[in-house]
Design a protein around this motif. Structure first.
Motif, PDB file in Angstrom:
ATOM      1  N   GLN A  68      42.003  -8.492  15.161  1.00  0.00           N
ATOM      2  CA  GLN A  68      41.309  -7.224  15.370  1.00  0.00           C
ATOM      3  C   GLN A  68      42.238  -6.185  15.978  1.00  0.00           C
ATOM      4  O   GLN A  68      42.214  -5.017  15.581  1.00  0.00           O
ATOM      5  CB  GLN A  68      40.093  -7.432  16.269  1.00  0.00           C
ATOM      6  CG  GLN A  68      38.982  -8.193  15.581  1.00  0.00           C
ATOM      7  CD  GLN A  68      37.798  -8.457  16.495  1.00  0.00           C
ATOM      8  OE1 GLN A  68      37.833  -8.159  17.675  1.00  0.00           O
ATOM      9  NE2 GLN A  68      36.742  -9.023  15.931  1.00  0.00           N
ATOM     10  N   ALA A  69      43.063  -6.612  16.933  1.00  0.00           N
ATOM     11  CA  ALA A  69      43.998  -5.677  17.574  1.00  0.00           C
ATOM     12  C   ALA A  69      44.995  -5.131  16.554  1.00  0.00           C
ATOM     13  O   ALA A  69      45.359  -3.946  16.607  1.00  0.00           O
ATOM     14  CB  ALA A  69      44.730  -6.368  18.714  1.00  0.00           C
ATOM     15  N   THR A  70      45.424  -5.969  15.628  1.00  0.00           N
ATOM     16  CA  THR A  70      46.374  -5.541  14.599  1.00  0.00           C
ATOM     17  C   THR A  70      45.771  -4.433  13.738  1.00  0.00           C
ATOM     18  O   THR A  70      46.417  -3.404  13.489  1.00  0.00           O
ATOM     19  CB  THR A  70      46.799  -6.741  13.733  1.00  0.00           C
ATOM     20  OG1 THR A  70      47.422  -7.718  14.564  1.00  0.00           O
ATOM     21  CG2 THR A  70      47.749  -6.317  12.622  1.00  0.00           C
ATOM     22  N   TRP A  71      44.550  -4.628  13.293  1.00  0.00           N
ATOM     23  CA  TRP A  71      43.916  -3.609  12.442  1.00  0.00           C
ATOM     24  C   TRP A  71      43.624  -2.338  13.231  1.00  0.00           C
ATOM     25  O   TRP A  71      43.749  -1.230  12.699  1.00  0.00           O
ATOM     26  CB  TRP A  71      42.653  -4.171  11.785  1.00  0.00           C
ATOM     27  CG  TRP A  71      42.992  -5.206  10.770  1.00  0.00           C
ATOM     28  CD1 TRP A  71      42.815  -6.546  10.864  1.00  0.00           C
ATOM     29  CD2 TRP A  71      43.644  -4.987   9.510  1.00  0.00           C
ATOM     30  NE1 TRP A  71      43.291  -7.175   9.740  1.00  0.00           N
ATOM     31  CE2 TRP A  71      43.809  -6.239   8.888  1.00  0.00           C
ATOM     32  CE3 TRP A  71      44.092  -3.860   8.845  1.00  0.00           C
ATOM     33  CZ2 TRP A  71      44.404  -6.398   7.650  1.00  0.00           C
ATOM     34  CZ3 TRP A  71      44.685  -4.007   7.597  1.00  0.00           C
ATOM     35  CH2 TRP A  71      44.835  -5.272   7.016  1.00  0.00           C
ATOM     36  N   LEU A  72      43.248  -2.493  14.492  1.00  0.00           N
ATOM     37  CA  LEU A  72      43.018  -1.310  15.330  1.00  0.00           C
ATOM     38  C   LEU A  72      44.314  -0.523  15.504  1.00  0.00           C
ATOM     39  O   LEU A  72      44.324   0.704  15.388  1.00  0.00           O
ATOM     40  CB  LEU A  72      42.472  -1.739  16.694  1.00  0.00           C
ATOM     41  CG  LEU A  72      42.231  -0.611  17.687  1.00  0.00           C
ATOM     42  CD1 LEU A  72      41.185   0.365  17.164  1.00  0.00           C
ATOM     43  CD2 LEU A  72      41.798  -1.181  19.032  1.00  0.00           C
ATOM     44  N   LEU A  73      45.417  -1.233  15.742  1.00  0.00           N
ATOM     45  CA  LEU A  73      46.709  -0.559  15.883  1.00  0.00           C
ATOM     46  C   LEU A  73      47.119   0.149  14.597  1.00  0.00           C
ATOM     47  O   LEU A  73      47.702   1.230  14.643  1.00  0.00           O
ATOM     48  CB  LEU A  73      47.778  -1.548  16.329  1.00  0.00           C
ATOM     49  CG  LEU A  73      47.687  -1.952  17.798  1.00  0.00           C
ATOM     50  CD1 LEU A  73      48.574  -3.155  18.081  1.00  0.00           C
ATOM     51  CD2 LEU A  73      48.080  -0.779  18.682  1.00  0.00           C
ATOM     52  N   LEU A  74      46.802  -0.442  13.451  1.00  0.00           N
ATOM     53  CA  LEU A  74      47.101   0.245  12.192  1.00  0.00           C
ATOM     54  C   LEU A  74      46.305   1.544  12.109  1.00  0.00           C
ATOM     55  O   LEU A  74      46.854   2.590  11.763  1.00  0.00           O
ATOM     56  CB  LEU A  74      46.794  -0.640  10.983  1.00  0.00           C
ATOM     57  CG  LEU A  74      47.001   0.055   9.632  1.00  0.00           C
ATOM     58  CD1 LEU A  74      48.465   0.441   9.434  1.00  0.00           C
ATOM     59  CD2 LEU A  74      46.522  -0.826   8.495  1.00  0.00           C
ATOM     60  N   LEU A 130      52.237  -4.732   9.273  1.00  0.00           N
ATOM     61  CA  LEU A 130      51.084  -5.506   9.728  1.00  0.00           C
ATOM     62  C   LEU A 130      51.495  -6.886  10.233  1.00  0.00           C
ATOM     63  O   LEU A 130      51.005  -7.351  11.263  1.00  0.00           O
ATOM     64  CB  LEU A 130      50.058  -5.637   8.600  1.00  0.00           C
ATOM     65  CG  LEU A 130      49.220  -4.395   8.329  1.00  0.00           C
ATOM     66  CD1 LEU A 130      48.519  -4.509   6.978  1.00  0.00           C
ATOM     67  CD2 LEU A 130      48.215  -4.163   9.456  1.00  0.00           C
ATOM     68  N   VAL A 131      52.399  -7.545   9.517  1.00  0.00           N
ATOM     69  CA  VAL A 131      52.849  -8.881   9.926  1.00  0.00           C
ATOM     70  C   VAL A 131      53.573  -8.798  11.270  1.00  0.00           C
ATOM     71  O   VAL A 131      53.330  -9.609  12.172  1.00  0.00           O
ATOM     72  CB  VAL A 131      53.745  -9.516   8.841  1.00  0.00           C
ATOM     73  CG1 VAL A 131      54.478 -10.727   9.369  1.00  0.00           C
ATOM     74  CG2 VAL A 131      52.903  -9.881   7.623  1.00  0.00           C
ATOM     75  N   THR A 132      54.452  -7.834  11.403  1.00  0.00           N
ATOM     76  CA  THR A 132      55.188  -7.668  12.662  1.00  0.00           C
ATOM     77  C   THR A 132      54.228  -7.373  13.804  1.00  0.00           C
ATOM     78  O   THR A 132      54.339  -7.954  14.891  1.00  0.00           O
ATOM     79  CB  THR A 132      56.223  -6.532  12.528  1.00  0.00           C
ATOM     80  OG1 THR A 132      57.133  -6.877  11.484  1.00  0.00           O
ATOM     81  CG2 THR A 132      56.982  -6.328  13.821  1.00  0.00           C
ATOM     82  N   VAL A 177      42.409  -3.684   3.770  1.00  0.00           N
ATOM     83  CA  VAL A 177      42.181  -4.936   4.494  1.00  0.00           C
ATOM     84  C   VAL A 177      42.178  -6.107   3.525  1.00  0.00           C
ATOM     85  O   VAL A 177      42.799  -7.144   3.781  1.00  0.00           O
ATOM     86  CB  VAL A 177      40.869  -4.873   5.313  1.00  0.00           C
ATOM     87  CG1 VAL A 177      40.525  -6.238   5.900  1.00  0.00           C
ATOM     88  CG2 VAL A 177      40.987  -3.836   6.423  1.00  0.00           C
ATOM     89  N   ASP A 178      41.510  -5.965   2.388  1.00  0.00           N
ATOM     90  CA  ASP A 178      41.472  -7.040   1.384  1.00  0.00           C
ATOM     91  C   ASP A 178      42.874  -7.421   0.918  1.00  0.00           C
ATOM     92  O   ASP A 178      43.187  -8.600   0.764  1.00  0.00           O
ATOM     93  CB  ASP A 178      40.635  -6.636   0.167  1.00  0.00           C
ATOM     94  CG  ASP A 178      39.141  -6.640   0.441  1.00  0.00           C
ATOM     95  OD1 ASP A 178      38.720  -7.188   1.481  1.00  0.00           O
ATOM     96  OD2 ASP A 178      38.395  -6.079  -0.390  1.00  0.00           O
ATOM     97  N   ARG A 179      43.705  -6.419   0.687  1.00  0.00           N
ATOM     98  CA  ARG A 179      45.064  -6.683   0.204  1.00  0.00           C
ATOM     99  C   ARG A 179      45.917  -7.436   1.212  1.00  0.00           C
ATOM    100  O   ARG A 179      46.823  -8.172   0.831  1.00  0.00           O
ATOM    101  CB  ARG A 179      45.785  -5.372  -0.114  1.00  0.00           C
ATOM    102  CG  ARG A 179      45.335  -4.681  -1.346  1.00  0.00           C
ATOM    103  CD  ARG A 179      46.169  -3.448  -1.594  1.00  0.00           C
ATOM    104  NE  ARG A 179      45.680  -2.699  -2.734  1.00  0.00           N
ATOM    105  CZ  ARG A 179      46.294  -1.650  -3.235  1.00  0.00           C
ATOM    106  NH1 ARG A 179      47.405  -1.212  -2.699  1.00  0.00           N
ATOM    107  NH2 ARG A 179      45.781  -1.021  -4.273  1.00  0.00           N
ATOM    108  N   ASN A 180      45.658  -7.228   2.489  1.00  0.00           N
ATOM    109  CA  ASN A 180      46.561  -7.738   3.514  1.00  0.00           C
ATOM    110  C   ASN A 180      45.945  -8.736   4.485  1.00  0.00           C
ATOM    111  O   ASN A 180      46.641  -9.262   5.349  1.00  0.00           O
ATOM    112  CB  ASN A 180      47.133  -6.561   4.319  1.00  0.00           C
ATOM    113  CG  ASN A 180      47.993  -5.673   3.461  1.00  0.00           C
ATOM    114  OD1 ASN A 180      49.110  -5.995   3.129  1.00  0.00           O
ATOM    115  ND2 ASN A 180      47.438  -4.531   3.070  1.00  0.00           N
ATOM    116  N   SER A 181      44.661  -9.007   4.370  1.00  0.00           N
ATOM    117  CA  SER A 181      44.006  -9.844   5.373  1.00  0.00           C
ATOM    118  C   SER A 181      44.563 -11.266   5.409  1.00  0.00           C
ATOM    119  O   SER A 181      44.696 -11.846   6.485  1.00  0.00           O
ATOM    120  CB  SER A 181      42.493  -9.863   5.162  1.00  0.00           C
ATOM    121  OG  SER A 181      42.172 -10.447   3.921  1.00  0.00           O
TER     122      SER A 181
END
Length: 197
Positions: free
Chosen positions: A55-61, A78-80, A29-33
């Motif tokens: 939040q939805a993006t991280w949940l989907l990951l 993550l960006v997409t 998360v730190d690398r990509n937030s």
């Protein structure tokens, strides 16, 4: 980010995340937030929607971690995903309420200033939002992502918006000039000082 996270390759980091390592998850998360936050803000009308999409993006990951084929492509994934979630949420919001600029203006915090200062700031914010809304969608997205993720590299911004790295600086300047011009036309010369052009 922890020292271990810095020295750990993305593939190894994802393996640790898949095994339930909380520290690895925090490192990921730190690398990509920053770039994820920039992408959701670029495609969201307000902070609340951006937070939901984030939040939805991280949940989907977390749900799709086992499906990732290219560990080094996790940032692009993550960006997409952030972009898609923001657009999905925006479509849902448009079906719910055609509020226009209300979402942008709702974020303006009055604080403890005097009523006169608050009124002047509200008028300036409304004019800025109006001028901003007149910009092309691409300019709005670029300026949003640069405002909310000022530390994002041109490479990250390009990935988030689908732009060539070398076109971002000139595009930003054109967008800021267009915003400045629209604000001058609307009779907001005092508000223009903060808009570089």
């Amino acid at each position: 980010m922890t020292e271990q996270g810095r020295t750990c390759g993305t593939a190894a980091l994802l393996d640790r995340v898949a095994l339930g390592d909380e520290r690895a998850w925090r490192d990921l998360v730190d690398r990509n937030s920053g770039v994820v936050w920039g992408a959701v803000r670029a495609y969201s009308a307000n902070r609340a929607d951006a937070e939901d999409a984030w939040q939805a993006t991280w949940l989907l990951l977390a749900e799709n971690l086992h499906r990732l084929r290219d560990a080094e492509g996790v940032s692009a994934w993550l960006v997409t995903t952030a972009r898609r979630e923001s657009l999905r949420l925006a479509r849902a919001r448009r079906r719910e309420s055609p509020s226009g600029l209300a979402g942008l203006l709702a974020e303006v915090d009055a604080g403890t200033e005097s009523p006169e200062s608050s009124a002047v700031r509200s008028v300036s914010a409304a004019r800025m939002a109006q001028a901003f809304a007149q910009l092309s969608q691409r300019c709005q997205q670029l300026l949003r992502i640069m405002a909310v993720a000022p530390d994002a590299s041109y490479e990250q911004i390009g990935a988030a918006l689908g732009l060539a790295r070398g076109s971002i600086g000139p595009k930003k300047q054109r967008c800021l000039r267009a915003l400045r011009q629209r604000m001058l036309v609307s009779g907001s010369p005092d508000s223009v000082e903060g808009v570089a052009g």
